[in-house]
Design a protein around this motif. Structure first.
Motif, PDB file in Angstrom:
ATOM      1  N   PRO A   1       3.967 -23.627  14.414  1.00 12.33           N
ATOM      2  CA  PRO A   1       4.097 -25.009  14.898  1.00 12.33           C
ATOM      3  C   PRO A   1       2.780 -25.761  14.854  1.00 12.33           C
ATOM      4  O   PRO A   1       1.702 -25.183  15.041  1.00 12.33           O
ATOM      5  N   GLY A   2       2.895 -27.050  14.589  1.00 11.23           N
ATOM      6  CA  GLY A   2       1.713 -27.903  14.626  1.00 11.23           C
ATOM      7  C   GLY A   2       1.230 -28.088  16.051  1.00 11.23           C
ATOM      8  O   GLY A   2       1.908 -27.730  17.014  1.00 11.23           O
ATOM      9  N   LYS A   3       0.061 -28.657  16.203  1.00 12.41           N
ATOM     10  CA  LYS A   3      -0.483 -28.887  17.546  1.00 12.41           C
ATOM     11  C   LYS A   3      -1.322 -30.162  17.543  1.00 12.41           C
ATOM     12  O   LYS A   3      -1.842 -30.585  16.504  1.00 12.41           O
TER      13      LYS A   3
ATOM     14  N   SER B   1      -8.479 -28.356  16.983  1.00 13.28           N
ATOM     15  CA  SER B   1      -8.224 -29.403  15.982  1.00 13.28           C
ATOM     16  C   SER B   1      -6.716 -29.547  15.768  1.00 13.28           C
ATOM     17  O   SER B   1      -5.949 -28.610  16.036  1.00 13.28           O
ATOM     18  N   PRO B   2      -6.250 -30.710  15.264  1.00  9.46           N
ATOM     19  CA  PRO B   2      -4.805 -30.913  15.076  1.00  9.46           C
ATOM     20  C   PRO B   2      -4.308 -30.258  13.796  1.00  9.46           C
ATOM     21  O   PRO B   2      -5.076 -30.009  12.867  1.00  9.46           O
TER      22      PRO B   2
ATOM     23  N   ASP C   1       5.265 -23.656   7.215  1.00  6.50           N
ATOM     24  CA  ASP C   1       6.150 -22.534   6.913  1.00  6.50           C
ATOM     25  C   ASP C   1       5.351 -21.513   6.107  1.00  6.50           C
ATOM     26  O   ASP C   1       4.846 -21.820   5.020  1.00  6.50           O
ATOM     27  N   PHE C   2       5.233 -20.302   6.656  1.00  8.47           N
ATOM     28  CA  PHE C   2       4.530 -19.221   5.959  1.00  8.47           C
ATOM     29  C   PHE C   2       5.586 -18.216   5.513  1.00  8.47           C
ATOM     30  O   PHE C   2       6.239 -17.583   6.338  1.00  8.47           O
TER      31      PHE C   2
ATOM     32  N   THR D   1      -1.632 -33.663   9.585  1.00 10.02           N
ATOM     33  CA  THR D   1      -0.463 -33.340  10.417  1.00 10.02           C
ATOM     34  C   THR D   1       0.833 -33.256   9.615  1.00 10.02           C
ATOM     35  O   THR D   1       1.908 -33.140  10.191  1.00 10.02           O
ATOM     36  N   ASN D   2       0.753 -33.307   8.269  1.00  7.30           N
ATOM     37  CA  ASN D   2       1.958 -33.166   7.448  1.00  7.30           C
ATOM     38  C   ASN D   2       2.403 -31.716   7.401  1.00  7.30           C
ATOM     39  O   ASN D   2       1.592 -30.795   7.498  1.00  7.30           O
TER      40      ASN D   2
END
Length: 868
Positions: free
Chosen positions: A26-28, A245-246, A251-252, A390-391
């Protein structure tokens, strides 16, 4: 939610059945923190560039301002460079004489960082004249850099050669406030150990000129960052590891071309490199900007060529948007490709790990990693190239058919768990110590105290160097007596100077150590250099030249060897429950006696080699497997080689997963398995550092041995093959042609080991003759206690009576290691061997006991009973 281009891959019918696992990371959001007391120049610059500092950057600045050495281990693109540039430039702004040294492992990275510094210099309206100083720096520019530059960017190889000219750098060293070592995880094994001594030579020179620089290190995420920093520099460190950092969702995908479908293996799967090219083409056709990492320069070029040719059929206008990138290209060509990635002039680039470093290439949509690159650090460095910003992004690891790749495919939880890898730096190898003492003596004279403090030197090492006329000693000061520069014969990439020059038509292709020459450039070998194939025509062992002929062939060669090992001394033993693992000094003899020609996995010829054996002393670990396991296997399977096949398979599987826990290459370690070894009197598996003197790999492996055994057991349990395969017990580098091997016997032995290790771990230190002075004293006191304590033999006797024969024998071996004539220990080993139905061995030891003590009643009685 609308599906993005990176989502489409995992749903495509051509690929989805081979996907072993999808991990959505997940992004942060970013966490910011203000820094107090910033100069107005910095405040205005940050506002003009809309820069806000992340929390980990602010904390780094705070600790550096507080005069602490720090190591930053946040991921790629998290702003590490800005975190250390701000406090360095603050110091240079406030102290007009202050200087800083930036050390990078690659020229390309130092040039990239020079651009960053020049932009900062201009934006901050400062003047600190940053400059690179390496082998490519014009001679006309060097004097000016030494006299005026306040930040110098270089690499270890250049630093290694210019330290002897420190008087030309007096201004710079006298005012040196910071030493920045970027990408510090690269400094491992032989290279890392050499660089650690190089840094100590640098510290010595700084001390001579009255400076005491602060260290700033940056690294990828690993299991032992603080240990790495402290061993690399000899200083104490503060760790900054939280990434604030953001990032966007990622997807890995673990992609396994060898995955079974409906219980059957994909035997019709294309070659792994073709499979990679199909994935690469698919992503480009979806307009997904993709970086494809490959295992070699040749494969990078091949995949790019195939993709360009195929794109002529699919979408002609994309053909020129594909290129390869690798070391060996001209600097201007590499820079053009780097800029082309930023501008999207290039949609797809195939590369080696040259682009793994923090070179600024902008944001990418996807990364394809063709084959596990050898370390998890590299995986995350390469995967970190996708998703800057953030993409949503995509990373695909395409598995090869070997132990490590297949282990990850079947154990994704391990792959995505905490860091497991330990970087190893060894400061005890006498050959490395000698090389850097010679270089140090050429730079500045030293006395014994200084050599001990900086280089861990002993009197015997110094006496050897004086005796060999490498250095001289006068009034307690050691100096270098010659006019040449010893740094040119002390390679940072090699352990010794026993190297061979590979020549083609009087042109030097490469230089390799003797052990590498035996493996890759022996007479008749096929040598690959920069994608071209050569046949080794002649090896001159006296002049150290290898002559090769350029020739295209459709086969490769593989060398076979036999190994013999003698245990010289035991340094340490670890008891993992009921399994004992020893670590000590070994004498190894490797006899490279034959090589094979292999065409498409089929042997087409076998040829005798006439090379003298490689004999060297090293460090290694070993453990024994009891007779009861052999009996169990022979009762279960109708195969006279089942036990040997199980031992050999266990050795291969453990070595195959070594890099999972300790950062190394297969060539860094060797192994031997044998049904009976004269020094242990039992079936034994040895794993050793494949370098004279050892480089600390197996020593570190002792610390993670329990995890290594568990990983190896899991690998065997999850491999679907019946008889063994490259995914579990076969080794492409086996010197015995992968014979004998027995998968079920291997599983039995690993299950036994895992079961034995289930109890509480204890550690015991034993005597060694090759330790530092402090360790010697410690071990000596322990040894004296053992020898004076008669209860030691009684302890072994109690183990024997309770049928714990392994522990009983271990204690007896320890006693005999210090007193080869101890009649009680000789008798008890004879009694143990008799219990294990080894009558010949029992008689041998009982006779030794009686020879040592003719009146030994128990030995005489047992010998009489056996020989009736």
């Amino acid at each position: 939610m609308k599906k993005t281009a990176v989502d489409k891959f995992k749903e495509d019918i051509r690929f989805k059945d081979k996907i072993a696992h999808i991990e959505t990371i997940p992004g942060k959001k970013a966490e910011y923190m203000k820094v107090d007391n910033l100069d107005l120049n910095f405040i205005e610059y940050f506002e003009s560039k809309n820069i806000k500092l992340y929390k980990h950057q602010a904390e780094s600045i705070k600790h550096i301002r507080n005069s602490e050495n720090i190591i930053i281990t946040t991921p790629t693109a998290s702003g590490k460079t800005l975190a250390f540039n701000i406090p360095v430039l603050e110091k240079l702004y406030n102290d007009k004489n202050a200087t800083a040294l930036y050390i990078y492992p690659a020229k390309a990275l130092s040039y990239d960082q020079l651009d960053v510094l020049k932009k900062l210099e201009k934006g901050l309206k400062m003047d600190f004249k940053p400059a690179t100083y390496d082998g490519d720096t014009p001679k006309s520019s060097r004097y000016g850099i030494r006299q005026k530059a306040r930040i110098v960017l270089t690499n270890p190889y250049q630093l290694h050669h210019i330290l002897a000219w420190h008087h030309q750098w007096k201004r710079f060293y006298s005012n040196l406030k910071f030493i920045v070592i970027d990408e510090s995880h690269y400094y491992k094994g032989i290279f890392g150990s050499n660089v650690a001594f190089l840094i100590r030579r640098l510290k010595r020179i700084c001390n001579f000129y009255g400076s005491n620089p602060q260290f700033i290190l940056s690294s990828a995420t690993l299991a032992n960052p603080t240990e790495l920093a402290e061993r690399l520099t000899g200083e104490k460190f503060t760790l900054i590891s939280e990434d604030t950092s953001p990032s966007g969702d990622k997807d890995f995908i673990l992609y396994n071309p060898y995955k079974k479908r409906n219980g059957k293996k994909n035997d019709d799967a294309p070659s792994i490199h073709q499979e990679t090219e199909y994935i690469f083409i698919f992503l480009l056709l979806k307009n997904v900007q993709t970086l494809c990492f490959t295992i070699s320069r040749k494969i990078a070029e091949l995949i790019a060529m195939w993709a360009k040719n195929d794109m002529l059929t699919y979408k002609k206008q994309l053909t020129n948007k594909i290129t390869a990138y690798r070391a060996g290209y001209l600097a201007e060509d590499r820079r053009e490709i780097e800029d082309g990635l930023k501008s999207r002039k290039y949609l797809g680039v195939t590369c080696t790990n040259a682009l793994e470093l923090g070179i600024n290439i902008g944001s990418l949509d996807a990364v394809v990693i063709s084959g596990y690159p050898g370390t998890m650090i590299s995986v995350w460095q390469q995967g970190g190239r996708a998703g800057r910003g953030t993409n949503k992004s995509l990373v695909i690891l395409v598995a090869f058919e070997n132990q490590l790749d297949q282990y990850f495919m079947k154990n994704p939880e391990f792959f995505f768990d905490k860091p497991h890898e330990n970087v190893v730096i060894d400061l005890n190898n006498p050959m490395l110590i000698k090389s850097h003492l010679i270089c140090a003596a050429n730079e500045l004279p030293f006395d014994f105290k200084e050599s001990e403090e900086y280089f861990n030197a002993t009197k015997s090492i110094l006496n050897d160097l004086v005796k060999e006329k490498e250095i001289t000693v006068t009034n307690g000061l050691y100096t270098y007596p010659y006019d040449d520069s010893p740094s040119f014969t002390c390679s940072l990439n090699q352990l010794s100077n026993d190297s061979f020059k590979v020549m083609n038509n009087n042109k030097l292709l490469e230089v390799m150590e003797r052990s590498q020459m035996y493996r890759e450039a022996h007479p008749g070998a096929v040598l690959i250099n920069k994608g071209e194939t050569y046949i080794v025509d002649n090896v001159n062992l006296k002049s150290h030249y290898v002559n090769v002929i350029k020739h295209k062939v459709n086969y490769h060669t593989s060398v076979l060897k036999s190994v013999n090992i003698n245990i010289i001394s035991k340094i340490k033993r670890e008891e993992f429950g009921d399994l004992t693992v020893h670590y000590g000094e070994l004498e190894v003899s490797e006899d490279y006696h034959r090589y094979k020609k292999i065409q498409f996995s089929k042997t087409v010829g076998s040829y005798i080699l006439d090379l003298p054996p490689l004999n060297f002393r090293t460090k290694g670990l070993w453990f024994t497997i009891p007779e009861s396991i052999k009996n169990k296997l022979e009762d279960t399977f109708d195969d006279e080689e089942v036990f040997a096949g199980g031992l050999h398979g266990t050795e291969h599987a453990l070595i195959g997963l070594f890099p999972l826990h300790v950062m190394c290459d297969r060539f860094d370690i060797g192994g031997l398995s044998t049904n009976y070894h004269k020094d242990t009197q039992e079936a034994t598996i040895f794993i050793y550092d494949a370098y004279e003197g050892g480089i600390g790999i197996t020593k570190k492996a002792i610390e993670v041995f329990k995890d290594l055994v568990k990983s190896t057991k899991d690998l065997l349990d999850n491999c679907e093959c019946e008889e063994g395969c490259p995914s579990c017990i076969y080794s492409p580098k086996c010197g015995n042609d992968n014979k004998p091997l027995h998968k079920k016997a291997t599983k039995t032995i690993l299950n036994y080991m895992y079961h034995e290790m289930g109890q509480k771990t204890k550690s015991h230190l034993k005597k060694t003759k090759k330790q530092t002075t402090a360790d010697k004293n410690d071990y000596k006191s322990k040894l004296e206690k053992i020898n004076s304590d008669k209860s030691k033999y009684n302890e072994a006797l109690n183990f024997y009576k309770s049928n714990n024969l392994t522990y009983a024998k271990e204690i007896c071996n320890d006693i005999l290691n210090e007193d080869k004539t101890n009649s009680n220990a000789l008798y008890l080993i004879g009694a143990i061997l008799n219990k294990q139905d080894d009558k010949y061995g029992a008689v041998n030891f009982l006779k030794k006991a009686i020879k040592s003590n003719p009146s030994h009643m128990e030995a005489n009685e047992l010998l009489l009973n056996i020989t009736k």
